[in-house]
Design a protein around this motif. Structure first.
Motif, mmCIF file in Angstrom:
data_model
loop_
_atom_site.group_PDB
_atom_site.id
_atom_site.type_symbol
_atom_site.label_atom_id
_atom_site.label_comp_id
_atom_site.label_asym_id
_atom_site.label_seq_id
_atom_site.Cartn_x
_atom_site.Cartn_y
_atom_site.Cartn_z
ATOM 1 N N TYR B 221 0.838 -1.199 0.000
ATOM 2 C CA TYR B 221 0.000 0.000 0.000
ATOM 3 C C TYR B 221 0.878 1.256 0.000
ATOM 4 O O TYR B 221 0.551 2.251 -0.650
ATOM 5 C CB TYR B 221 -0.951 0.016 1.205
ATOM 6 N N ALA B 222 1.996 1.178 0.744
ATOM 7 C CA ALA B 222 2.900 2.331 0.805
ATOM 8 C C ALA B 222 3.555 2.603 -0.547
ATOM 9 O O ALA B 222 4.153 3.665 -0.742
ATOM 10 C CB ALA B 222 3.954 2.120 1.875
ATOM 11 N N ALA B 223 3.459 1.639 -1.476
ATOM 12 C CA ALA B 223 4.012 1.848 -2.817
ATOM 13 C C ALA B 223 3.104 2.715 -3.674
ATOM 14 O O ALA B 223 3.505 3.161 -4.742
ATOM 15 C CB ALA B 223 4.222 0.500 -3.500
ATOM 16 N N ASN B 224 1.881 2.932 -3.203
ATOM 17 C CA ASN B 224 0.962 3.857 -3.882
ATOM 18 C C ASN B 224 1.628 5.229 -3.948
ATOM 19 O O ASN B 224 2.129 5.738 -2.950
ATOM 20 C CB ASN B 224 -0.353 3.811 -3.087
ATOM 21 N N SER B 225 1.639 5.809 -5.126
ATOM 22 C CA SER B 225 2.475 6.998 -5.349
ATOM 23 C C SER B 225 2.071 8.205 -4.500
ATOM 24 O O SER B 225 2.851 9.136 -4.358
ATOM 25 C CB SER B 225 2.435 7.387 -6.822
ATOM 26 N N SER B 425 -4.043 11.109 -15.769
ATOM 27 C CA SER B 425 -2.966 10.995 -14.789
ATOM 28 C C SER B 425 -3.440 11.419 -13.411
ATOM 29 O O SER B 425 -3.193 10.744 -12.417
ATOM 30 C CB SER B 425 -1.787 11.863 -15.209
ATOM 31 N N GLU B 426 -4.124 12.563 -13.357
ATOM 32 C CA GLU B 426 -4.575 13.074 -12.065
ATOM 33 C C GLU B 426 -5.633 12.151 -11.463
ATOM 34 O O GLU B 426 -5.581 11.805 -10.280
ATOM 35 C CB GLU B 426 -5.130 14.490 -12.223
ATOM 36 N N LEU B 427 -6.580 11.731 -12.308
ATOM 37 C CA LEU B 427 -7.649 10.858 -11.817
ATOM 38 C C LEU B 427 -7.086 9.546 -11.288
ATOM 39 O O LEU B 427 -7.441 9.098 -10.198
ATOM 40 C CB LEU B 427 -8.624 10.559 -12.957
ATOM 41 N N ALA B 428 -6.194 8.940 -12.078
ATOM 42 C CA ALA B 428 -5.632 7.655 -11.681
ATOM 43 C C ALA B 428 -4.806 7.808 -10.410
ATOM 44 O O ALA B 428 -4.855 6.951 -9.520
ATOM 45 C CB ALA B 428 -4.760 7.100 -12.806
ATOM 46 N N GLY B 429 -4.063 8.911 -10.322
ATOM 47 C CA GLY B 429 -3.259 9.153 -9.127
ATOM 48 C C GLY B 429 -4.124 9.268 -7.895
ATOM 49 O O GLY B 429 -3.864 8.626 -6.875
ATOM 50 N N ARG B 430 -5.193 10.085 -7.995
ATOM 51 C CA ARG B 430 -6.080 10.272 -6.837
ATOM 52 C C ARG B 430 -6.784 8.961 -6.477
ATOM 53 O O ARG B 430 -6.996 8.655 -5.310
ATOM 54 C CB ARG B 430 -7.123 11.341 -7.142
ATOM 55 N N VAL B 470 8.908 -5.782 -4.466
ATOM 56 C CA VAL B 470 8.202 -4.866 -3.550
ATOM 57 C C VAL B 470 8.955 -3.543 -3.450
ATOM 58 O O VAL B 470 8.354 -2.465 -3.475
ATOM 59 C CB VAL B 470 8.033 -5.523 -2.158
ATOM 60 N N LEU B 471 10.291 -3.617 -3.388
ATOM 61 C CA LEU B 471 11.079 -2.379 -3.327
ATOM 62 C C LEU B 471 10.921 -1.574 -4.616
ATOM 63 O O LEU B 471 10.873 -0.340 -4.586
ATOM 64 C CB LEU B 471 12.552 -2.699 -3.071
ATOM 65 N N LEU B 472 10.833 -2.295 -5.735
ATOM 66 C CA LEU B 472 10.621 -1.607 -7.022
ATOM 67 C C LEU B 472 9.319 -0.818 -6.988
ATOM 68 O O LEU B 472 9.270 0.340 -7.402
ATOM 69 C CB LEU B 472 10.591 -2.643 -8.141
ATOM 70 N N LEU B 473 8.272 -1.439 -6.440
ATOM 71 C CA LEU B 473 6.982 -0.746 -6.347
ATOM 72 C C LEU B 473 7.115 0.489 -5.460
ATOM 73 O O LEU B 473 6.581 1.559 -5.765
ATOM 74 C CB LEU B 473 5.909 -1.676 -5.784
ATOM 75 N N MET B 474 7.837 0.331 -4.348
ATOM 76 C CA MET B 474 7.951 1.452 -3.400
ATOM 77 C C MET B 474 8.780 2.597 -3.995
ATOM 78 O O MET B 474 8.424 3.770 -3.866
ATOM 79 C CB MET B 474 8.571 0.969 -2.091
ATOM 80 N N PHE B 475 9.877 2.259 -4.659
ATOM 81 C CA PHE B 475 10.699 3.321 -5.262
ATOM 82 C C PHE B 475 9.974 3.974 -6.440
ATOM 83 O O PHE B 475 10.141 5.167 -6.684
ATOM 84 C CB PHE B 475 12.059 2.761 -5.690
ATOM 85 N N ASN B 476 9.160 3.182 -7.134
ATOM 86 C CA ASN B 476 8.352 3.777 -8.199
ATOM 87 C C ASN B 476 7.380 4.796 -7.617
ATOM 88 O O ASN B 476 7.184 5.884 -8.175
ATOM 89 C CB ASN B 476 7.578 2.693 -8.947
ATOM 90 N N GLY B 477 6.774 4.444 -6.467
ATOM 91 C CA GLY B 477 5.853 5.371 -5.809
ATOM 92 C C GLY B 477 6.527 6.691 -5.485
ATOM 93 O O GLY B 477 5.916 7.763 -5.610
ATOM 94 N N TRP B 482 4.828 12.394 -5.728
ATOM 95 C CA TRP B 482 4.977 13.813 -5.469
ATOM 96 C C TRP B 482 6.059 14.028 -4.421
ATOM 97 O O TRP B 482 6.105 13.262 -3.482
ATOM 98 C CB TRP B 482 3.643 14.405 -4.968
ATOM 99 N N PRO B 483 6.913 15.033 -4.471
ATOM 100 C CA PRO B 483 7.009 16.055 -5.493
ATOM 101 C C PRO B 483 7.521 15.493 -6.814
ATOM 102 O O PRO B 483 8.206 14.472 -6.830
ATOM 103 C CB PRO B 483 8.029 17.052 -4.909
ATOM 104 N N PRO B 484 7.200 16.170 -7.928
ATOM 105 C CA PRO B 484 7.674 15.689 -9.224
ATOM 106 C C PRO B 484 9.197 15.794 -9.313
ATOM 107 O O PRO B 484 9.823 16.489 -8.513
ATOM 108 C CB PRO B 484 6.998 16.642 -10.219
ATOM 109 N N TYR B 485 9.764 15.104 -10.275
ATOM 110 C CA TYR B 485 11.222 14.998 -10.341
ATOM 111 C C TYR B 485 11.919 16.347 -10.407
ATOM 112 O O TYR B 485 13.007 16.519 -9.887
ATOM 113 C CB TYR B 485 11.645 14.107 -11.526
ATOM 114 N N TRP B 486 11.268 17.361 -11.020
ATOM 115 C CA TRP B 486 11.938 18.656 -11.146
ATOM 116 C C TRP B 486 11.892 19.458 -9.838
ATOM 117 O O TRP B 486 12.527 20.472 -9.710
ATOM 118 C CB TRP B 486 11.353 19.473 -12.292
ATOM 119 N N GLU B 487 11.120 18.992 -8.869
ATOM 120 C CA GLU B 487 11.077 19.663 -7.573
ATOM 121 C C GLU B 487 11.399 18.687 -6.441
ATOM 122 O O GLU B 487 11.013 18.907 -5.302
ATOM 123 C CB GLU B 487 9.688 20.281 -7.328
#
Lengths: 241, 631
Positions: B221-225, B425-430, B470-477, B482-487
């Motif tokens: 669950y914590a892998a959820n972005s 993107s926003e809908l799926a994220g929320r 599992v770590l891949l999922l968490m690091f992907n999250g 958020w924050p996006p990569y540029w911030e």
């Protein structure tokens, strides 16, 4: 009940935050704990007990605040304090009466395992390290370079008024010297030399001309060639706010 | 009454209880870990705690480096990921290890993980709220504190005062402690976030009968972005989530209580949490109704009458409460959610009729992030069927587990939405916050099964692969959250960005507007300044204003359009002509979003200086405010 009384006293005498903060947090949690006891006795334990108590503590201001609002009670400090302290005292009395009547289930008291010195020291170190992390983050904000700025404004002072609001605020990070020149239809009608400390504000209320343009140029000394900031009002066309 | 020492099978803890409660205690601790191995873990809890604390310190150092001008340096970025690894890897390793796992140890690891990630979130903005949505709720909380009234006006998020739960809790605590709203807000959402994690763990533990499965499910669950960001921010959803989970807990407990008194108590508790959910957040209350209805239907279909009746009853109560709130307090909700619902319906219609579907680009980040996202989607998509198979084999008579399996299919729906819908993107994220509840449970069963089956064959390598997955999922999250990569690291001002568009000059200017112009003026401004102006300035910024900044002259047409919108002031940030927008759009509603190849033309920003009747009333260097009233 003691927490409720102490918090009310602290609020009444205007105690400082160091006193009101811990008392307030304890009072905020108290109704959740007591209502949890009233609802579930010892039938829930451990993590579930903590979760249920915390959930009820959060629910009380939401539902209680709504009821107070419907009863037209303004939701200021007295109302919140009365709501939470009132529920705490009421629950305390109910629990007392219930226990006197012998209608409570026996309480499960899991023994608290004593932490051995080495793990305890490690947990303590973890808390200190994490706190240092938070401190470092706050320090980072404090030392972060942000370019300073100066605000200059010129607005109508009041609806239909004959004066303007002319102001300067220095947020450059240090004491700064300025020269402010007021212009009417491009002609200089006033000038001020200002020395403002960081965070200091200066303002005047010049008369608005009947049918002219009024403008202000702010120079940051020693540069008198290029205006540092510029504002302008067209009195003819701009209605009052 | 005599007391007896008794050991909890899950963790071996010795407790002393009366004979009356022995049966109850044994029942309570019957959730013994079925996959537990005899030997205790080599990685002690205090080791996980120390590692997580050092991780927080390292990330804080990376953030400080960013603030000191190194936000784009590779070593600062590596320090950030090192810190995150120090938090995530020990926690995941301990929960996925083949050694004994106690209930207490599992909870401790989850609590440490949640707190560490929350501290990192605080380190990002340690002195004030900076995220747009947080600023909007901060405004509502300030209004409640100052006016003492609910349902006040919030120009930037009008729906927020209609769901005042978060603001009520914050105002109550701030009033009785005298602490600032920012501090109280951090305490409230921190506790709410932790409460949600703990209640979800309890539910997973009860449904699966295994604390290890529950622990792994919480890792998934914590892998959820949005877990470390949106779900722990000062937002109404953050507080509504624990109420949602507590209501589910009540629905789980109700059928298993033996006496009418116990059932009445849990029902009372359920009603309270339903009311709190409905008053706090719209979408969470809708999802609550759907979840309880789904559980009830599944229980009915699997022949479990009591769970079906209780869950159905709570679903009816929730639906009634939601309907009453929508009618009497929050009529605006329908209009607020309508664009999102319309976008989904449009896509569904297009899919059914074979129309061409055009969605915005779903990922524009660095290649590594995109690869990670694809790998995570594939991993979840492949693991879910394994979890369903496990549910079919072991839990098919358990209505909650079956409901979780059915609910987890929504994962594929949000992947489709991300790829096809306009706001995908926003809908799926929320939606991930809710979709990951059943999906994480099913994923955990799959992971536990694969680790268990490899154990039987003594193939430890596959267990390591599961840990990596599992770590891949968490690091992907983290990477694609958020924050996006540029911030990712805080640093210099960003043009039309998010947190990094909130600086001292913007706050001072917004505060000036409130002091000198009064509240509620209709403003045109850019994307980055929009929330600051609404929150600190209490102004009414208008979204569809791109034309006002992009037209080279203040023509009669532009003037007429601004009059139709009743715009009074224009906030011009001259830096818009110096950089391209971090978010891909300069304005809240920007028809050119994602298409900018160079910064805005300066002539479009400076044209107001020459426009007849436009007053230049404020100048702070980067920001100039114009009054359009005389034009």
């Amino acid at each position: 009940m003691a927490v409720a009384v102490l918090t009310c006293i602290a609020a009444a005498v205007g105690a400082p935050v160091v006193v009101t903060a811990p008392l307030g947090i304890a009072l905020f949690a108290a109704p959740g704990y007591l209502l949890g006891l009233l609802l579930f006795d010892s039938r829930v334990a451990g993590l579930e007990r903590v979760a249920v108590s915390t959930g009820i503590a959060f629910c009380l201001p939401i539902i209680g605040g709504l009821l107070l609002y419907l009863a037209r009670v303004p939701l200021h400090r007295a109302a919140w304090l009365g709501l939470i302290a009132g529920v705490t005292v009421a629950c305390d009395v109910l629990l007392f009466l219930r226990r006197r009547g012998g209608r409570t289930a026996p309480i499960i008291r899991p023994s608290v395992r004593r932490l051995r010195p080495w793990p305890a020291a490690a947990f303590g170190a973890a808390v200190v390290i994490a706190a240092c992390g938070l401190g470092l983050a706050r320090l980072g904000v404090a030392v972060q370079y942000t370019p300073g700025f100066t605000q200059l404004w010129l607005t109508h002072r009041a609806a239909g008024g004959a004066t303007a609001n002319l102001g300067v605020r220095n947020d450059e990070g240090s004491t700064t010297r300025y020269r402010l020149v007021l212009l009417r239809n491009g002609r200089r009608v006033g000038a001020w030399n200002l020395t403002l400390a960081n965070g200091q504000t200066w303002h005047r209320s010049p008369l608005l001309p009947a049918d002219n343009t009024i403008a202000a140029d702010l120079y940051r000394l020693p540069d008198l060639n290029q205006p540092y900031r510029h504002v302008a009002l067209d009195v003819n066309r701009a209605p009052s706010p | 009454m005599s007391r007896t020492a008794i050991s909890a099978p899950a963790d071996g803890t010795t407790v002393y209880i009366t004979p009356v409660t022995q049966v109850r205690w044994r029942a309570l601790h019957s959730r013994a870990p079925r996959h537990a191995a005899p030997a205790p873990s080599r990685l002690p809890i205090w080791g996980v705690a120390l590692s997580a604390a050092v991780g927080v310190l390292v990330v804080a150092a990376a953030y400080t480096a960013g603030r000191l001008g190194h936000s784009s340096s590779a070593w600062a970025d590596r320090a950030y990921w090192l810190g995150q690894s120090l938090i995530l890897v020990p926690a995941a390793t301990r929960l996925l290890s083949r050694r004994a796992l106690t209930a207490g140890g599992t909870v401790a690891v989850l609590v440490l993980l949640t707190i560490a990630e929350y501290l990192i979130k605080i380190c990002y903005s340690p002195v004030a709220f900076t995220y747009a949505d947080e600023l909007e709720h901060w405004r509502s909380a300030v209004d409640l504190l100052q006016s003492g009234r609910l349902f006040t006006v919030n120009y930037v998020l009008p729906i927020s005062p209609r769901y005042p739960g978060l603001e009520e809790v914050t105002a109550a605590l701030a009033s009785i402690t005298k602490l600032p709203i920012f501090t109280v807000g951090l305490v409230v959402v921190g506790v709410a976030h932790l409460l949600f994690v703990c209640v979800l763990y309890l539910l997973f533990c009860d449904i699966s009968g295994s604390c290890r499965a529950a622990g792994v499910a919480m890792l998934c669950y914590a892998a959820n972005s949005l877990f470390v960001s949106f779900d722990s921010m000062f937002l109404y959803q953050t507080l509504a989530l624990p109420f949602f989970a507590l209501t589910l807990l009540a629905a789980w407990r109700l059928p298993t209580r033996r006496t009418a008194g116990q059932r009445a108590n849990w029902l009372t508790f359920g009603v309270i949490t339903i009311a709190a959910t409905v008053v706090t957040h719209h979408v969470t209350s809708f999802v609550l109704v759907m979840s309880l209805t789904g559980i009830s239907l599944v229980a009915l279909l699997t022949g479990h009458r009591r769970p079906a009746v209780w869950a159905g009853g709570l679903a009816l109560l929730s639906a009634a409460a939601v309907a009453a709130w929508l009618v009497f307090a929050a009529r605006q909700t329908v209009a607020y959610l309508q664009p999102y619902v319309a976008a989904i319906l449009h896509t569904v219609r297009a899919l059914l009729t074979g129309e061409h579907i055009s969605a915005l680009a779903t990922s524009t980040g660095p290649l590594g992030n995109r690869i990670l996202a694809v790998a995570a989607v594939l991993t979840i998509s492949l693991l879910l069927p394994v979890g369903w198979w496990r549910i079919w084999r072991r839990y098919r008579r358990q209505p909650w587990a079956v409901a979780m399996a059915i609910g987890s299919t929504s994962w594929y729906v949000i992947v489709a939405i991300r790829l096809t819908v306009a706001y995908g993107s926003e809908l799926a994220g929320r939606a991930a916050t809710f979709v990951f509840v059943p999906a994480a449970f099913v994923l955990a069963l799959a992971v536990i099964h694969l680790v268990g089956s490899t154990l039987r064959r003594k193939a430890g390598g596959a267990a390591t692969i599961m840990l990596v997955a599992v770590l891949l999922l968490m690091f992907n999250g983290l990477a694609n959250g958020w924050p996006p990569y540029w911030e990712r690291l805080p640093g210099e001002h960003q043009v039309a960005g998010s947190e990094q568009s909130v600086g001292a000059e913007e706050i001072a200017t917004a505060t000036w507007t409130l002091a000198l112009l009064g509240p509620g003026n209709r403003f045109a401004t850019d994307f980055g300044s929009y929330p600051v102006l609404g929150a600190y300035g209490y102004q009414n910024p208008v979204r569809d204003v791109a034309y006002l900044f992009t037209s080279p002259v203040y023509s009669p047409l532009v003037r007429a359009r601004s009059r139709v919108q009743a715009l009074r002031y224009v906030w011009v940030d001259r830096r818009l002509s110096q950089s391209r927008p971090a978010f891909g759009q300069y304005f809240p509603a920007d028809p050119e979003a994602g298409k900018y190849t160079h910064p805005l033309a300066a002539v479009g920003l400076d044209k107001f200086n020459r426009a007849p009747g436009v007053a230049r009333i404020y100048d702070s260097g980067n920001i100039v405010i114009y009054d359009l009233a005389g034009s």
